[in-house]
Design a protein around this motif. Structure first.
Motif, mmCIF file in Angstrom:
data_model
loop_
_atom_site.group_PDB
_atom_site.id
_atom_site.type_symbol
_atom_site.label_atom_id
_atom_site.label_comp_id
_atom_site.label_asym_id
_atom_site.label_seq_id
_atom_site.Cartn_x
_atom_site.Cartn_y
_atom_site.Cartn_z
ATOM 1 N N TRP A 1 35.705 83.396 40.446
ATOM 2 C CA TRP A 1 36.350 82.100 40.666
ATOM 3 C C TRP A 1 35.282 81.039 40.887
ATOM 4 C CZ3 TRP A 1 35.985 78.712 44.800
ATOM 5 C CH2 TRP A 1 36.854 77.613 44.753
ATOM 6 N N LYS A 2 35.503 79.878 40.259
ATOM 7 C CA LYS A 2 34.690 78.686 40.495
ATOM 8 C C LYS A 2 35.641 77.522 40.693
ATOM 9 C CE LYS A 2 30.717 80.298 37.896
ATOM 10 N NZ LYS A 2 29.717 80.004 36.881
ATOM 11 N N PRO A 3 35.276 76.548 41.535
ATOM 12 C CA PRO A 3 36.176 75.416 41.782
ATOM 13 C C PRO A 3 36.620 74.739 40.490
ATOM 14 C CG PRO A 3 34.309 75.329 43.279
ATOM 15 C CD PRO A 3 34.015 76.417 42.275
ATOM 16 N N GLY A 4 37.924 74.484 40.407
ATOM 17 C CA GLY A 4 38.485 73.801 39.247
ATOM 18 C C GLY A 4 38.748 74.697 38.053
ATOM 19 N N GLU A 5 38.479 75.987 38.192
ATOM 20 C CA GLU A 5 38.695 76.932 37.098
ATOM 21 C C GLU A 5 39.596 78.062 37.566
ATOM 22 O OE1 GLU A 5 34.984 78.431 35.584
ATOM 23 O OE2 GLU A 5 34.064 76.440 35.542
ATOM 24 N N PRO A 6 40.384 78.623 36.648
ATOM 25 C CA PRO A 6 41.153 79.815 37.034
ATOM 26 C C PRO A 6 40.214 81.016 37.165
ATOM 27 C CG PRO A 6 41.431 79.363 34.682
ATOM 28 C CD PRO A 6 40.617 78.223 35.268
ATOM 29 N N PRO B 1 35.347 70.041 49.578
ATOM 30 C CA PRO B 1 36.016 71.295 49.227
ATOM 31 C C PRO B 1 35.416 72.477 49.961
ATOM 32 C CG PRO B 1 34.961 70.288 47.298
ATOM 33 C CD PRO B 1 34.692 69.414 48.467
ATOM 34 N N GLY B 2 36.198 73.125 50.747
ATOM 35 C CA GLY B 2 35.742 74.283 51.497
ATOM 36 C C GLY B 2 36.555 75.501 51.116
ATOM 37 N N TRP B 3 36.600 76.449 52.025
ATOM 38 C CA TRP B 3 37.320 77.697 51.787
ATOM 39 C C TRP B 3 38.799 77.441 51.495
ATOM 40 C CZ3 TRP B 3 35.688 82.190 50.376
ATOM 41 C CH2 TRP B 3 36.543 83.287 50.432
ATOM 42 N N ALA B 4 39.371 76.421 52.099
ATOM 43 C CA ALA B 4 40.795 76.120 51.901
ATOM 44 C C ALA B 4 41.107 75.823 50.439
ATOM 45 C CB ALA B 4 41.221 74.958 52.794
ATOM 46 N N LEU B 5 40.176 75.224 49.718
ATOM 47 C CA LEU B 5 40.374 74.946 48.297
ATOM 48 C C LEU B 5 40.539 76.253 47.528
ATOM 49 C CD1 LEU B 5 40.281 72.890 45.886
ATOM 50 C CD2 LEU B 5 37.836 73.405 45.773
ATOM 51 N N PHE C 1 27.654 76.135 60.561
ATOM 52 C CA PHE C 1 27.717 75.658 59.184
ATOM 53 C C PHE C 1 29.104 75.936 58.613
ATOM 54 C CE2 PHE C 1 23.296 76.444 60.021
ATOM 55 C CZ PHE C 1 22.628 75.430 59.355
ATOM 56 N N ARG C 2 29.654 74.922 57.956
ATOM 57 C CA ARG C 2 30.911 75.055 57.195
ATOM 58 C C ARG C 2 30.515 75.275 55.745
ATOM 59 N NH1 ARG C 2 33.840 72.066 54.007
ATOM 60 N NH2 ARG C 2 32.516 70.262 54.296
ATOM 61 N N THR C 3 31.181 76.181 55.067
ATOM 62 C CA THR C 3 30.784 76.513 53.704
ATOM 63 C C THR C 3 31.613 75.761 52.671
ATOM 64 O OG1 THR C 3 32.266 78.403 53.553
ATOM 65 C CG2 THR C 3 30.042 78.820 54.403
ATOM 66 N N GLU C 4 30.982 75.520 51.541
ATOM 67 C CA GLU C 4 31.626 74.951 50.360
ATOM 68 C C GLU C 4 31.358 75.915 49.211
ATOM 69 O OE1 GLU C 4 29.882 71.087 49.893
ATOM 70 O OE2 GLU C 4 30.837 70.314 51.706
ATOM 71 N N PRO C 5 32.278 76.853 48.964
ATOM 72 C CA PRO C 5 32.034 77.864 47.925
ATOM 73 C C PRO C 5 31.945 77.242 46.527
ATOM 74 C CG PRO C 5 33.873 78.500 49.334
ATOM 75 C CD PRO C 5 33.534 77.085 49.662
ATOM 76 N N THR C 6 30.960 77.721 45.766
ATOM 77 C CA THR C 6 30.840 77.337 44.362
ATOM 78 C C THR C 6 31.158 78.516 43.449
ATOM 79 O OG1 THR C 6 28.473 77.817 44.411
ATOM 80 C CG2 THR C 6 29.146 75.524 44.806
ATOM 81 N N GLU D 1 27.059 87.412 61.051
ATOM 82 C CA GLU D 1 28.495 87.532 61.268
ATOM 83 C C GLU D 1 29.141 86.269 60.697
ATOM 84 O OE1 GLU D 1 29.635 88.414 65.309
ATOM 85 O OE2 GLU D 1 27.775 89.527 65.618
ATOM 86 N N VAL D 2 30.313 86.410 60.109
ATOM 87 C CA VAL D 2 31.029 85.257 59.554
ATOM 88 C C VAL D 2 32.412 85.170 60.186
ATOM 89 C CG1 VAL D 2 29.782 85.452 57.368
ATOM 90 C CG2 VAL D 2 32.029 86.501 57.586
ATOM 91 N N ARG D 3 33.007 83.988 60.122
ATOM 92 C CA ARG D 3 34.356 83.789 60.658
ATOM 93 C C ARG D 3 35.178 82.968 59.675
ATOM 94 N NH1 ARG D 3 32.482 86.835 63.960
ATOM 95 N NH2 ARG D 3 32.596 86.718 66.198
ATOM 96 N N PHE D 4 36.405 83.401 59.452
ATOM 97 C CA PHE D 4 37.385 82.622 58.706
ATOM 98 C C PHE D 4 38.329 82.041 59.744
ATOM 99 C CE2 PHE D 4 35.887 85.802 55.730
ATOM 100 C CZ PHE D 4 35.735 85.085 54.554
ATOM 101 N N LEU D 5 38.247 80.742 59.961
ATOM 102 C CA LEU D 5 39.076 80.068 60.964
ATOM 103 C C LEU D 5 39.542 78.726 60.425
ATOM 104 C CD1 LEU D 5 36.801 80.577 64.115
ATOM 105 C CD2 LEU D 5 38.925 81.788 63.619
ATOM 106 N N GLY D 6 40.804 78.413 60.656
ATOM 107 C CA GLY D 6 41.325 77.107 60.294
ATOM 108 C C GLY D 6 41.147 76.764 58.832
ATOM 109 N N GLY D 7 41.261 77.758 57.963
ATOM 110 C CA GLY D 7 41.125 77.507 56.540
ATOM 111 C C GLY D 7 39.698 77.313 56.070
ATOM 112 N N GLU D 8 38.725 77.657 56.901
ATOM 113 C CA GLU D 8 37.319 77.492 56.537
ATOM 114 C C GLU D 8 36.561 78.795 56.760
ATOM 115 O OE1 GLU D 8 36.223 74.962 55.024
ATOM 116 O OE2 GLU D 8 37.573 73.343 55.565
ATOM 117 N N LEU D 9 35.455 78.937 56.039
ATOM 118 C CA LEU D 9 34.516 80.031 56.248
ATOM 119 C C LEU D 9 33.325 79.446 56.992
ATOM 120 C CD1 LEU D 9 33.153 82.780 55.872
ATOM 121 C CD2 LEU D 9 32.560 82.076 53.536
#
Length: 162
Positions: free
Chosen positions: A150-155, A8-12, A127-132, A51-59
């Motif tokens: 926001w947390k994964p799996g929660e509204p 699960p990454g930024w796209a989630l 590094f590809r991120t997996e936000p929690t 510096e960060v980049r949002f590309l291809g549905g990922e952070l």
């Protein structure tokens, strides 16, 4: 670049909360440099510019080779990322923070696609991120301090205080 299906990454987050994700991306897009917090070997925090980049549905987080923040993430992937608040008192779009795990990408094809988009100095860590957790805090009607969490799996939870 295409979104990763590894974990699960930024796209989630984007799929779950597209409006909030757009606000967060815009807030990070307002400035070039932001603040990354990692954990040192002894467990104490380290903050550095990034510096960060949002590309291809990922952070994505790109770093110089052998940088202390990259070595921190290799040892312990937990991070917190704070968007640059900008100058003065205005924070259009609010204050945004992202916490999660950073997974180093060594796949040549993925790194090559990143290089085509970003043209970073070579060599580099990627590094590809997996936000929690993603948090946006702002002032509403000059009365309420509002936090959206926001947390994964929660509204998204919205908290208001005066």
């Amino acid at each position: 670049m295409t979104p990763s299906t590894e974990a699960p990454g930024w796209a989630l987050f984007t799929a779950a909360e597209p409006d909030l994700a757009a606000l967060v991306e815009a807030r990070f897009g307002a400035y070039r440099h932001h603040v990354l917090a990692t954990l040192r070997r002894d467990g104490s925090p380290r903050t550095t510019g990034l510096e960060v980049r949002f590309l291809g549905g990922e952070l994505w987080l790109g770093m110089m080779p052998g940088s202390l923040k990259a070595l921190d993430l290799r040892r312990d992937p937990r991070f917190a990322l704070q968007a640059n608040p900008g100058g003065g008192t205005g924070m259009g779009g609010g204050d945004v923070r992202i916490s999660g795990r950073a997974v180093e990408v060594e796949d040549a094809e993925t790194k090559s696609a990143y290089v085509k988009e970003v043209e970073p100095p070579q060599p580099f860590h990627l590094f590809r991120t997996e936000p929690t957790e993603v948090v946006r805090t702002y002032v509403e009607d000059e009365t309420y301090l509002v936090s959206q969490v926001w947390k994964p799996g929660e509204p998204v939870r919205t908290l208001r205080r005066t």
